[in-house]
Design a protein around this motif. Sequence first.
Motif, PDB file in Angstrom:
ATOM      1  N   GLN A 257       0.825  -1.205   0.000  1.00  0.00           N
ATOM      2  CA  GLN A 257       0.000   0.000   0.000  1.00  0.00           C
ATOM      3  C   GLN A 257       0.863   1.261   0.000  1.00  0.00           C
ATOM      4  OE1 GLN A 257      -2.392  -0.678   3.456  1.00  0.00           O
ATOM      5  NE2 GLN A 257      -3.906  -1.950   2.388  1.00  0.00           N
ATOM      6  N   THR A 258       1.944   1.269   0.777  1.00  0.00           N
ATOM      7  CA  THR A 258       2.857   2.426   0.789  1.00  0.00           C
ATOM      8  C   THR A 258       3.474   2.651  -0.585  1.00  0.00           C
ATOM      9  OG1 THR A 258       3.362   2.009   3.122  1.00  0.00           O
ATOM     10  CG2 THR A 258       4.895   3.408   1.893  1.00  0.00           C
ATOM     11  N   ALA A 259       3.851   1.571  -1.270  1.00  0.00           N
ATOM     12  CA  ALA A 259       4.438   1.697  -2.610  1.00  0.00           C
ATOM     13  C   ALA A 259       3.441   2.284  -3.589  1.00  0.00           C
ATOM     14  CB  ALA A 259       4.931   0.338  -3.097  1.00  0.00           C
ATOM     15  N   VAL A 260       2.167   1.849  -3.488  1.00  0.00           N
ATOM     16  CA  VAL A 260       1.137   2.389  -4.382  1.00  0.00           C
ATOM     17  C   VAL A 260       0.949   3.883  -4.143  1.00  0.00           C
ATOM     18  CG1 VAL A 260      -1.325   2.326  -4.924  1.00  0.00           C
ATOM     19  CG2 VAL A 260      -0.050   0.189  -4.685  1.00  0.00           C
ATOM     20  N   VAL A 261       0.902   4.293  -2.871  1.00  0.00           N
ATOM     21  CA  VAL A 261       0.701   5.713  -2.556  1.00  0.00           C
ATOM     22  C   VAL A 261       1.876   6.556  -3.047  1.00  0.00           C
ATOM     23  CG1 VAL A 261       0.485   7.370  -0.675  1.00  0.00           C
ATOM     24  CG2 VAL A 261      -0.810   5.240  -0.611  1.00  0.00           C
ATOM     25  N   ILE A 262       3.091   6.098  -2.781  1.00  0.00           N
ATOM     26  CA  ILE A 262       4.268   6.865  -3.218  1.00  0.00           C
ATOM     27  C   ILE A 262       4.327   6.947  -4.743  1.00  0.00           C
ATOM     28  CG2 ILE A 262       6.780   6.879  -3.260  1.00  0.00           C
ATOM     29  CD1 ILE A 262       6.751   5.699  -0.462  1.00  0.00           C
ATOM     30  N   GLY A 263       4.037   5.841  -5.438  1.00  0.00           N
ATOM     31  CA  GLY A 263       4.041   5.867  -6.899  1.00  0.00           C
ATOM     32  C   GLY A 263       2.984   6.794  -7.455  1.00  0.00           C
ATOM     33  N   ALA A 264       1.779   6.759  -6.857  1.00  0.00           N
ATOM     34  CA  ALA A 264       0.719   7.653  -7.325  1.00  0.00           C
ATOM     35  C   ALA A 264       1.078   9.114  -7.085  1.00  0.00           C
ATOM     36  CB  ALA A 264      -0.596   7.306  -6.626  1.00  0.00           C
ATOM     37  N   THR A 265       1.702   9.402  -5.943  1.00  0.00           N
ATOM     38  CA  THR A 265       2.115  10.782  -5.652  1.00  0.00           C
ATOM     39  C   THR A 265       3.154  11.266  -6.650  1.00  0.00           C
ATOM     40  OG1 THR A 265       1.713  10.384  -3.298  1.00  0.00           O
ATOM     41  CG2 THR A 265       3.079  12.284  -3.872  1.00  0.00           C
ATOM     42  N   THR A 266       4.129  10.432  -6.952  1.00  0.00           N
ATOM     43  CA  THR A 266       5.163  10.809  -7.923  1.00  0.00           C
ATOM     44  C   THR A 266       4.554  11.058  -9.297  1.00  0.00           C
ATOM     45  OG1 THR A 266       6.763   9.468  -6.707  1.00  0.00           O
ATOM     46  CG2 THR A 266       7.337  10.102  -8.960  1.00  0.00           C
ATOM     47  N   ALA A 267       3.629  10.195  -9.709  1.00  0.00           N
ATOM     48  CA  ALA A 267       2.987  10.377 -11.016  1.00  0.00           C
ATOM     49  C   ALA A 267       2.195  11.679 -11.052  1.00  0.00           C
ATOM     50  CB  ALA A 267       2.076   9.186 -11.310  1.00  0.00           C
ATOM     51  N   LEU A 268       1.498  11.992  -9.951  1.00  0.00           N
ATOM     52  CA  LEU A 268       0.700  13.217  -9.922  1.00  0.00           C
ATOM     53  C   LEU A 268       1.583  14.458 -10.006  1.00  0.00           C
ATOM     54  CD1 LEU A 268      -2.045  14.597  -9.580  1.00  0.00           C
ATOM     55  CD2 LEU A 268      -1.700  14.489  -7.115  1.00  0.00           C
ATOM     56  N   LEU A 269       2.665  14.473  -9.230  1.00  0.00           N
ATOM     57  CA  LEU A 269       3.570  15.624  -9.272  1.00  0.00           C
ATOM     58  C   LEU A 269       4.177  15.796 -10.662  1.00  0.00           C
ATOM     59  CD1 LEU A 269       5.410  15.266  -5.835  1.00  0.00           C
ATOM     60  CD2 LEU A 269       3.569  16.848  -6.450  1.00  0.00           C
ATOM     61  N   THR A 270       4.457  14.687 -11.338  1.00  0.00           N
ATOM     62  CA  THR A 270       4.993  14.770 -12.704  1.00  0.00           C
ATOM     63  C   THR A 270       3.974  15.370 -13.655  1.00  0.00           C
ATOM     64  OG1 THR A 270       6.365  12.823 -12.288  1.00  0.00           O
ATOM     65  CG2 THR A 270       6.014  13.449 -14.582  1.00  0.00           C
ATOM     66  N   LEU A 271       2.716  14.941 -13.531  1.00  0.00           N
ATOM     67  CA  LEU A 271       1.671  15.482 -14.399  1.00  0.00           C
ATOM     68  C   LEU A 271       1.444  16.965 -14.138  1.00  0.00           C
ATOM     69  CD1 LEU A 271      -0.941  12.571 -14.294  1.00  0.00           C
ATOM     70  CD2 LEU A 271       0.510  13.232 -16.226  1.00  0.00           C
ATOM     71  N   VAL A 272       1.419  17.353 -12.864  1.00  0.00           N
ATOM     72  CA  VAL A 272       1.147  18.756 -12.516  1.00  0.00           C
ATOM     73  C   VAL A 272       2.263  19.669 -13.014  1.00  0.00           C
ATOM     74  CG1 VAL A 272       0.917  20.344 -10.569  1.00  0.00           C
ATOM     75  CG2 VAL A 272      -0.332  18.200 -10.575  1.00  0.00           C
ATOM     76  N   SER A 273       3.488  19.185 -13.032  1.00  0.00           N
ATOM     77  CA  SER A 273       4.618  20.012 -13.468  1.00  0.00           C
ATOM     78  C   SER A 273       4.782  20.063 -14.978  1.00  0.00           C
ATOM     79  CB  SER A 273       5.911  19.486 -12.840  1.00  0.00           C
ATOM     80  OG  SER A 273       6.159  18.150 -13.268  1.00  0.00           O
ATOM     81  N   THR A 274       3.889  19.438 -15.735  1.00  0.00           N
ATOM     82  CA  THR A 274       3.977  19.444 -17.200  1.00  0.00           C
ATOM     83  C   THR A 274       3.326  20.706 -17.757  1.00  0.00           C
ATOM     84  OG1 THR A 274       3.860  17.027 -17.225  1.00  0.00           O
ATOM     85  CG2 THR A 274       3.432  18.180 -19.301  1.00  0.00           C
ATOM     86  N   PRO A 275       4.054  21.580 -18.466  1.00  0.00           N
ATOM     87  CA  PRO A 275       3.456  22.816 -18.997  1.00  0.00           C
ATOM     88  C   PRO A 275       2.294  22.549 -19.946  1.00  0.00           C
ATOM     89  CG  PRO A 275       5.858  22.894 -19.110  1.00  0.00           C
ATOM     90  CD  PRO A 275       5.495  21.499 -18.742  1.00  0.00           C
ATOM     91  N   TRP A 276       2.418  21.526 -20.777  1.00  0.00           N
ATOM     92  CA  TRP A 276       1.350  21.243 -21.740  1.00  0.00           C
ATOM     93  C   TRP A 276       0.043  20.940 -21.025  1.00  0.00           C
ATOM     94  CZ3 TRP A 276      -1.825  17.072 -22.435  1.00  0.00           C
ATOM     95  CH2 TRP A 276      -2.594  17.056 -23.611  1.00  0.00           C
ATOM     96  N   LEU A 277       0.097  20.124 -19.966  1.00  0.00           N
ATOM     97  CA  LEU A 277      -1.120  19.760 -19.249  1.00  0.00           C
ATOM     98  C   LEU A 277      -1.740  20.980 -18.567  1.00  0.00           C
ATOM     99  CD1 LEU A 277      -3.040  17.527 -18.349  1.00  0.00           C
ATOM    100  CD2 LEU A 277      -1.561  17.171 -16.347  1.00  0.00           C
ATOM    101  N   ARG A 278      -0.914  21.833 -17.975  1.00  0.00           N
ATOM    102  CA  ARG A 278      -1.452  23.036 -17.313  1.00  0.00           C
ATOM    103  C   ARG A 278      -2.111  23.958 -18.326  1.00  0.00           C
ATOM    104  NH1 ARG A 278       3.675  23.267 -14.924  1.00  0.00           N
ATOM    105  NH2 ARG A 278       4.026  25.265 -15.962  1.00  0.00           N
TER     106      ARG A 278
END
Length: 695
Positions: A257-278
């Motif tokens: 469960q900890t691995a899933v949460v950390i992986g999801a958090t990393t993916a979200l931060l990557t998406l949020v920092s993408t200029p195209w997506l913003r």
Amino acid sequence: MTGTIAGALVLWTYALAALMFGMAALAAWRRGGPLHRTMAATLLLTALWALAVAGIDAHDVGPDLAAVIRNLAWLGMMAVVVRRSGGGPTSLAALYVVVAIVMGATGVVALAGAAVAVPEAAAALGDARAVFEMMGAAGALVLLHQIARDPRRPMSDAARIVAIALGVMWASDLAVAFGESADPAMAPVLFLARGLAMIGVALLLSTDRLGTGAPTLSRTIAVRAIGGVALVLYAGLTMFGAHVAGVLAPDHARIAQTAVVIGATTALLTLVSTPWLRAWFRVKVAKHLFTHRYDYRVEWQRVTATLGASGEGAAPLATRTIKALADLVDAPAGLLLIAHDGRLVSGGEWNWGEATGDGSEALARYLRATGRLVVIGDVMDVVAAGVPEWLANNRDAWIVLPLLHAEALVGAVVLARPPVERALDWEDFDLLRVAGRQAASFLAEDRLRTALDEARRFDEFNRRFAFLLHDIKNVASQLTLVARNAERHADNAEFRADMIATLKDSSSRMASLLSRLGQHDGARPEPAQPVDLGALVERVVAARRAQHPIIPEITSMPLAIAQPLRLEQVLGHLVQNAIEASAPDQPVSVAVEAVCEGADGGGTGGGGAGGGRATHGAVAIVVADRGSGMSAEFVRDELFRPFVSTKPGGFGIGAYEARQLVVGMGGTLTVDSRNGSGTRFRIVLPAAPALEVAA
């Protein structure tokens, strides 16, 4: 079953709080500045604490240690803010140290409790940890209250929001610690309530400012609200994935469960920092939720603030112009073309790279005549506007925006394609056109300011040249009189000696004038110093005896504070004017008088030749002639005005320059003249102090 639901809720709340703290940390880091970077680091530590609580059992030592690190980070942040705003008494600093020690002791006791194998000792240490945790939270709340109530440091809206968030955080910690000590059965409920409270804390710390007035749905609130909903959905999916991972791997459920949460958090931060997506997200919100694409008040304030930025850290005006227009349509780069001789030439760039190539004359004529925005992707626009080949073939070039000021073409801005390209509509054209005119006014004003500075420098040069030309005219007049008198007195040995002295003086003055002509405006002025006026007058008179009869009248030998070369120049002007105004048989007199409250040798005016020197007060030089004189009206209204003269061929700047030089030395120049009675110029200068005379 109840424990499973409670665990899932705890995981969901603290995981969501961790995501939101991570996003707040990223936003604070992007703002830049030491304080924002410190804030970002503290928010990141808070996010890691929330992740530790979500991924590790609540009774393990990991969350306790993470809480200690989080609390110390926020306490340090508060101490930095207090120090930057003026500090406080020694007792306040001691209180910060005490609270920090208590917080650190909480971690030490937690480690000791985890290491002890005796149940009774572990329970006692657990109670001690709860007490230390309550003491640390209470102390932090006291310090926070002191910051909020300090009248010497009024809080801004943003600081007040942070204070409220920290108050909620430490109050929830205090409640959880108290619940664990009073009734262990209440701990799970309070633990879950703290998770919900931390979501609210994360929301507060993600807000830049509090709104005022009636609540309205602004674009900022809409974007954040939709983003919050998306985060909740993402957190729900993360929670579901963590639950599935726990079911599939029951022996290692917590780790999975900890691995899933950390992986999801990393993916979200990557998406949020993408200029195209913003950019895509902002476009979709503006398109589907609002009648107009732009918030015109916000956009206009931003354009004006960008164009008008000043100070040492401000970018050049060309860069600010491009950025102000590029931000309207999310363009990542731009190029400024300046109108020059009917063409458009490169005038600056922002993130463009190589700004090579000039705009053709056809493009300049088209933009000046139509004022239309040119879309480079439109073949008809490119052909009609005469877009040059280097620009038409540039894949990044998107639009060409003319900069018009009072129907004159100041330049044009080429904007690069945004990450999410879209078709431009009437709102885009209208806003860009108006913003382009605003930018053009700033560029035109800057160009006029530059032209004005150049005109001032030329004016200063012309003024200095006019003064030098007047001095050259005086030298020429001096030589003319010497040549005229030489025809009558060439056989006189004394005259020949005076003539040689006059020629040497004229040669020296011409060399000095040529040297002054080559000086720059920033040349250092001649220093003021004690000047022997008697010797100075004798030197000026000796240099002009071959021109005209001059009678020196030196009643004392005073020293004045002046600039010797400038004073000799002034005296030469006045003597030359007196000679030109006098008949050949009417001598000119040059007198030196002491005007002081007391002098060695007694009385105002001092003694005769060889008498005492003035010790304080003032001294005067009087140049008098018996020429035609001037009317009172001319003296009052015209004499000291430049380029006004009663003499044929005169420049009219001798008296003006003489008074300017005398005033610059701290003295005064007055004149007494009447028609038919001659003229009397009087220079008054401060006398040298007694110490300088003695030296």
